[in-house]
Design an enzyme around this catalytic site. Structure first.
Site, short mmCIF file in Angstrom:
data_model
loop_
_atom_site.label_atom_id
_atom_site.label_comp_id
_atom_site.label_asym_id
_atom_site.label_seq_id
_atom_site.Cartn_x
_atom_site.Cartn_y
_atom_site.Cartn_z
N HIS A 264 -7.17 -51.26 19.76
CA HIS A 264 -5.81 -50.89 20.13
C HIS A 264 -5.75 -50.16 21.47
CE1 HIS A 264 -5.10 -51.80 15.79
NE2 HIS A 264 -4.10 -52.44 16.36
N ASP A 363 0.73 -58.78 19.50
CA ASP A 363 -0.41 -58.49 18.64
C ASP A 363 -0.27 -59.33 17.38
OD1 ASP A 363 -2.61 -57.32 17.58
OD2 ASP A 363 -1.66 -55.41 17.09
#
Ligand SMILES: Cc1cc2nc3c(=O)[nH]c(=O)nc-3n(C[C@H](O)[C@H](O)[C@H](O)COP(=O)(O)OP(=O)(O)OC[C@H]3O[C@@H](n4cnc5c(N)ncnc54)[C@H](O)[C@@H]3O)c2cc1C
Lengths: 502, 531
Positions: A264, A363
């Site tokens: 991330h 994502d």
């Protein structure tokens, strides 16, 4: 009668070998190291057969009834062995003990079969004929089983269903004997009832094999399943092993709490730190709130719009204390607006007053099927343009350039074909592998040299290095992912199927 | 290849042995089933048959217009559209059904729109330049690049386009690949290569052997000789013996014409593969154009400017050239009315035109009956082996398979959808098949379609929310040997002012381009006649 018994020899020989093969396959599958598993399973099985043969001498009376009981028992234990082993793989403390225990039980029972049969038949044949016939059928059955197993059973029925099916064959031998034998059998009725009950159990098992398989599936995850839910869109599973929390969507790993910060941070900071005071942010996918956690580290951020298809995801990650700790409660941020919608449809129908986002984070799950593939297409990237200004940046998680080099560069090349400049990069995320991302921009992108304090993975040096690709992952020409020709799905399938066995 | 976890656990799925196929759904399969709501809809055969059998009351009133068009299929709408564009605005289109569109009709419910008949158009062929203007008008062609048309991405068929169900599994594409021999593969290759070469083959007159529209084709005698034998015989004579190849070609012939490959003219059969030579700047050459509502999109667009001038529920039963105008009588369900016009375009199938104007009668025009079912599903069809495609074909099934209405919607995973099941009734002669079909009740059809569906998709048991069935008694003209280049069709192409004709069956193959072209040509002939 004689012929019937010889046919039984063939059936039980086939069944016996099948159980052994199932146990061996299962053990090497579940425990790995197939050479060890196969040789120890075979060894144990043969040794247990030896015990069975030895024990058979202790039986003196009512051989036929005894044989029938053995058949019913082999059918029950052998037939349900695969289901039991799959289901209990993750539930019992010592799976190996269970495995070898079951193999031993089946082995003993199978070991009793042939000696008892020989004794039943001994008065009906001359000794040399008897031995020759019984063993001929025994070995033919074994050959039959060994060919059937890899060619038909595993590919077409699967292990669980095969094992139930052969259990049924064993019980059928028992029932056949019970109903065709003229000579009186003690307790014949009881035997019939027992055989009937076992038959019903096995048949139900056979019919429900797929259900059992999907129950067993949760066991394929490392660690204990602590949450599992099927939504209309996907199956969400969360597992935990010590401090490692993992999220699986449709059995595909989405993150491991051990190293998700790497994934991330690498997704978010090269974009966020490259922008001057990013205010308006869009996240597509990312219902776990982990990318959001990183984004909220920038005080300039005023609005974040998170578009995730599945309300169950955002609900889960904003309610479970353990997961809220992981995403630092990002999903409760007052800056956040969650939209549970299909990202393509949402972008397409935004209307005339399109917001402009400074940064966009895509994502999404990997492009493993034609449905998700739409969100990797030129049509979708064309829509991205409509919500980006000249200085906006978008970043797309783009699978592993090491494992799936064509897939990765296909994403990159598709973005270029959609009119973006691209800046591809990659980072090592142990739970995934060497993972790739592509930044899409309208102006040339420069890697930032300053990052927020407190990051664990990204700093100026790491970031700079991420943008260089060693020769084995370097750029290649690919087809373009279009709605009418989803090249990426074929690349992805081809590349990952070579790599993954699951 | 290592078995994957799934394969190991579940097997490949061809466990269709006995109960295995329905295993996870046993309860679903045995629990008492609620009947699925729906019914037999459409194609007003009762009213149509009145035309054959009945006397009609005398007209109660009359009106006058420049042009009357009988039938609002693509041909009728095309004629109206072009007359309107040419400034001839005093038109009425009389339509027997309660809607325009004919075989390009579509439906709509709260899940999606969906086709009832025609559902796609290939990229325009090199002879279809005249249709380009229409496509530009309708936003189907949005521009040009590298000398090729750019098609609207929303309408270009999305990937995956087709999959085939065989041996318990789905595979991508329609030619069987699993378990076929090297000889089969070699024959596939040779066949496809030969079709490619037919695509570009031209006669001495410079025209393609197989053109769309068909009347733009070469008059080459070798090409026309192909119209004298059946597709199957042609294949055998050309050395194509592969069983799966024959299955594939037979599927193609049934799909496009509703005629088996052992009956159809080889010229028509090859035309299906070789006629479509269209190219686009932004998609592959064999792509097609489609919409959730199928060609209903085109029918609506064509009908839009005619609003108010299309009269539904108008069964035309009499057409008569009085010398001082053509009289057209129609029955609106209650009363008969009369219209008089300077010219009439009969845009109905020829067997109906023959009833209205006896000289137009011709026994050589025969028609294939089809049944179409639209099923509303509360979940998407699944299936192992290949993802859900637009066209999902079931090998060796009497029905062809189904088309997914939501396929063009870019949504990742619609939760509900409508599938359109197509079934050309080729197992009997058209007349017998029609008779058998008309005798069936909705419950009969439901049983037939559902057993077909559940065999392939046991997971859909309990998830079919609604089902409607449409019987097309005379769906498509049958290009039997000798028909396309025979006298009956040649005669049918001649116009006899003031009564004109326009219909796809005048081409011998039933496709949008043909219907549209006949409408356009009729409008030009009418215009010349009126001027
Ligand atoms: C199931 C099916 C699938 C198809 N799929 C495709 C496809 O995918 N692509 C493709 O290009 N083509 C397809 N077709 C072919 C289709 O027929 C043509 O594309 C085209 O729509 C035909 O138009 P038409 O105007 O020639 O005829 P029709 O559609 O037959 O129009 C004739 C009209 O006349 C009306 N009519 C008849 N008698 C009377 C009367 N007495 N009074 C008033 N009105 C009357 C009818 O109701 C009808 O509306 C399909 C056809 C069917 C049946």
């Amino acid at each position: 009668m004689q012929r019937l018994l010889l046919v039984s020899v063939f059936v039980i020989a086939t069944c016996g070998l099948i159980y052994e093969l199932i146990a061996g396959t299962l053990a090497s599958y579940l425990l790995g190291d197939s050479i060890t598993q196969f040789s120890t399973i075979i060894g144990t099985y043969l040794f247990a057969m030896g015990i069975g043969s030895w024990a058979s001498a202790k039986v003196d009376k009512n051989l036929l009834a005894f044989f029938v009981r053995i058949e019913i028992l082999v059918g029950l234990v052998g037939g349900s062995s695969a289901a039991i082993l799959f289901l209990l793989f993750d539930q019992v403390a010592s799976f190996r003990f269970l495995l070898y225990f079951i193999v031993t039980v089946i082995g003993i029972l199978v070991g009793i079969e042939i000696p008892i049969l020989l004794r039943i038949l001994k008065d009906r044949y001359e000794f040399k004929d008897l031995v020759s016939r019984v063993f001929t059928f025994d070995y033919i059955g074994a050959l039959f089983a060994s060919i059937l197993f890899p060619l038909v059973l595993v590919p077409h029925l699967g292990l669980i269903r095969s094992s139930f099916m052969f259990g049924i064959f064993n019980v059928m031998v028992a029932l056949w004997l019970l109903y065709s034998i003229k000579e009186p059998l003690p307790w014949a009725r009881l035997h019939k009832i027992a055989a009937g009950i076992v038959m019903i159990i096995l048949t139900l098992g056979f019919i429900s094999s797929d259900k059992i398989s999907s129950l067993a599936e949760s066991n394929s995850f490392a660690g204990h399943v602590i949450f599992a839910k099927s939504t209309p869109y996907q199956r969400i599973v969360i597992t935990r092993q010590q401090s490692d929390i993992r999220l699986y969507l449709n059995s595909n790993l989405q993150f491991s709490s051990q190293d998700e910060y790497r994934y991330h941070e690498a997704l978010v900071h090269p974009v966020m730190s490259a922008l001057q005071a990013p205010r308006n942010i869009l996240i597509i996918g990312g219902g776990d709130g982990l990318a959001l956690r990183e984004i909220l580290k920038y005080p300039s951020v005023a609005h974040v719009t998170l578009v995730d298809l599945d309300p169950a995801m955002t609900k889960l990650f904003s309610s479970s204390p353990m997961l809220r700790k992981l995403n630092q409660d990002s999903l409760h941020s007052p800056k956040l607006k969650v939209i549970n919608a299909d990202a393509f449809m949402w972008l397409k129908h935004l209307g005339a007053n399109r917001p402009i986002f400074d940064a966009i984070f895509i994502d999404l799950p990997d492009p493993s099927n034609f449905s998700i593939g739409k969100l990797y297409s030129t049509a979708f990237y064309g829509l991205l343009h409509t919500v980006m200004g000249p200085d906006s940046l978008a970043v797309i998680q783009s699978t592993s350039p090491l494992v799936a080099r064509k897939s990765f560069w296909c994403v990159n090349n598709t973005l270029r074909a959609s009119g973006f400049q691209t800046s591809p990069y990659h980072a090592l995320v142990p739970a995934f592998g060497d993972w790739g991302y592509v930044i899409a921009s309208n102006r040339p992108y420069t890697v930032p040299t300053r990052y927020p304090a407190g990051l664990r993975f990204i700093d100026a040096d790491t970031a700079r290095d991420m943008f260089s690709f060693p020769p084995d992952m370097g750029p290649i020409a690919t087809k373009i992912q279009r709605l009418d020709d989803q090249a990426l799905i074929h690349y992805f399938d081809e590349e990952w199927s070579k790599y993954l066995i699951y | 290849m290592k078995p994957t976890r799934r394969q190991l656990l579940y097997g490949s799925g061809s466990a269709a042995i006995g109960m295995a196929a329905i295993s996870p759904f046993v309860w679903d399969a045995i629990k008492p089933q609620k009947p699925i709501p729906g019914g037999i809809v459409g194609a007003n055969s009762a009213r149509g048959h009145r035309l054959r059998d009945g006397a009609f009351p005398a007209p109660i009133d009359s009106g006058k217009h420049d042009v009357i068009i009988v039938g609002s299929g693509i041909a009728g709408l095309s004629a109206a559209y072009h007359l309107d564009k040419a400034g001839i605005r005093d038109i009425r289109v009389l339509e027997l059904e309660d809607h325009a569109g004919g075989n390009a009709h579509s439906g709509k419910n709260d899940v999606s729109t969906y086709p009832w008949g025609a559902h796609y158009v290939p990229l325009l062929s090199s002879e279809s330049g005249h249709i380009k203007d229409l496509f530009r008008d309708f936003g189907i062609i949005t521009g040009e690049a590298d000398g090729l048309p750019v098609y609207n991405e929303d309408y270009i068929l999305n990937d995956p386009d087709e999959r085939l169900f065989l041996d318990g599994r789905w595979q991508e594409g329609l030619l069987p690949t699993l378990g076929v021999s090297a000889e089969d593969q070699a024959q596939y290759k040779r066949f496809l290569a030969q079709m490619e070469s037919f695509k570009v083959k031209r006669g001495d007159d410079g025209r393609r052997w197989f053109a769309i529209p068909i009347d733009e084709s070469s008059t080459d005698t070798d090409a026309r000789a192909l119209d004298r034998l059946t597709m199957k015989d042609w294949m055998l004579a050309a050395g194509y013996t592969s069983e799966p190849l024959h299955g594939f070609v037979n599927y193609g012939c049934r799909d496009d014409f509703g005629v088996r490959h052992d009956e159809i003219s080889a010229y028509a059969g090859i035309h299906y593969f070789a006629g479509r030579d269209g190219k686009a700047a932004n998609t592959k050459p064999d792509s097609v154009i489609t919409w959730p509502e199928g060609n209903g999109f085109l029918a609506h667009k064509l009908a839009e400017p005619m609003a108010g001038r299309i009269l539904p529920n108008a069964l035309v039963y009499n057409i008569n050239d009085t010398g001082a105008g053509v009289v057209v009588d129609y029955w609106d369900g209650q009363v008969s009315r009369r219209l008089t016009a300077r010219a009439v375009v009969i845009a109905t199938p020829r067997f109906i035109a023959g009833r209205l104007v006896p000289p137009l009668k011709s026994p050589d025009f025969t028609y294939a009956p089809w049944v179409v079912a639209n099923l509303t599903l509360n979940r998407l069809p699944g299936g192992a082996g290949a993802d859900l495609a637009w066209d999902n074909v079931i090998k060796d099934s009497p029905a062809l398979g189904y088309v997914v209405a939501t396929h063009q919607v870019p949504q990742m995973q619609p939760l509900r959808t409508v599938i359109t099941y197509y079934w050309p009734l080729t197992h009997l002669s058209p007349a017998e098949a029609r008779k058998e079909a008309i005798a069936r009740t909705y419950e009969d059809w439901q049983k037939l379609f559902l057993s077909e569906l559940y065999r392939v998709h046991p997971e859909l048991v309990g998830h079919v929310a609604h089902m409607d069935v449409w019987l097309w008694g005379h769906a498509m003209i049958r290009p039997m040997p000798g028909f396309i280049w025979g006298e009956a069709r040649e005669g049918a192409l001649k116009q006899a002012p003031p009564i004109f004709t326009a219909h796809s069956d005048m081409s011998g193959i039933s496709i949008f381009e043909e219907a549209y072209t006949h409408g356009l040509k009729a409008s030009q002939a009418v215009k010349a006649f009126l001027a």
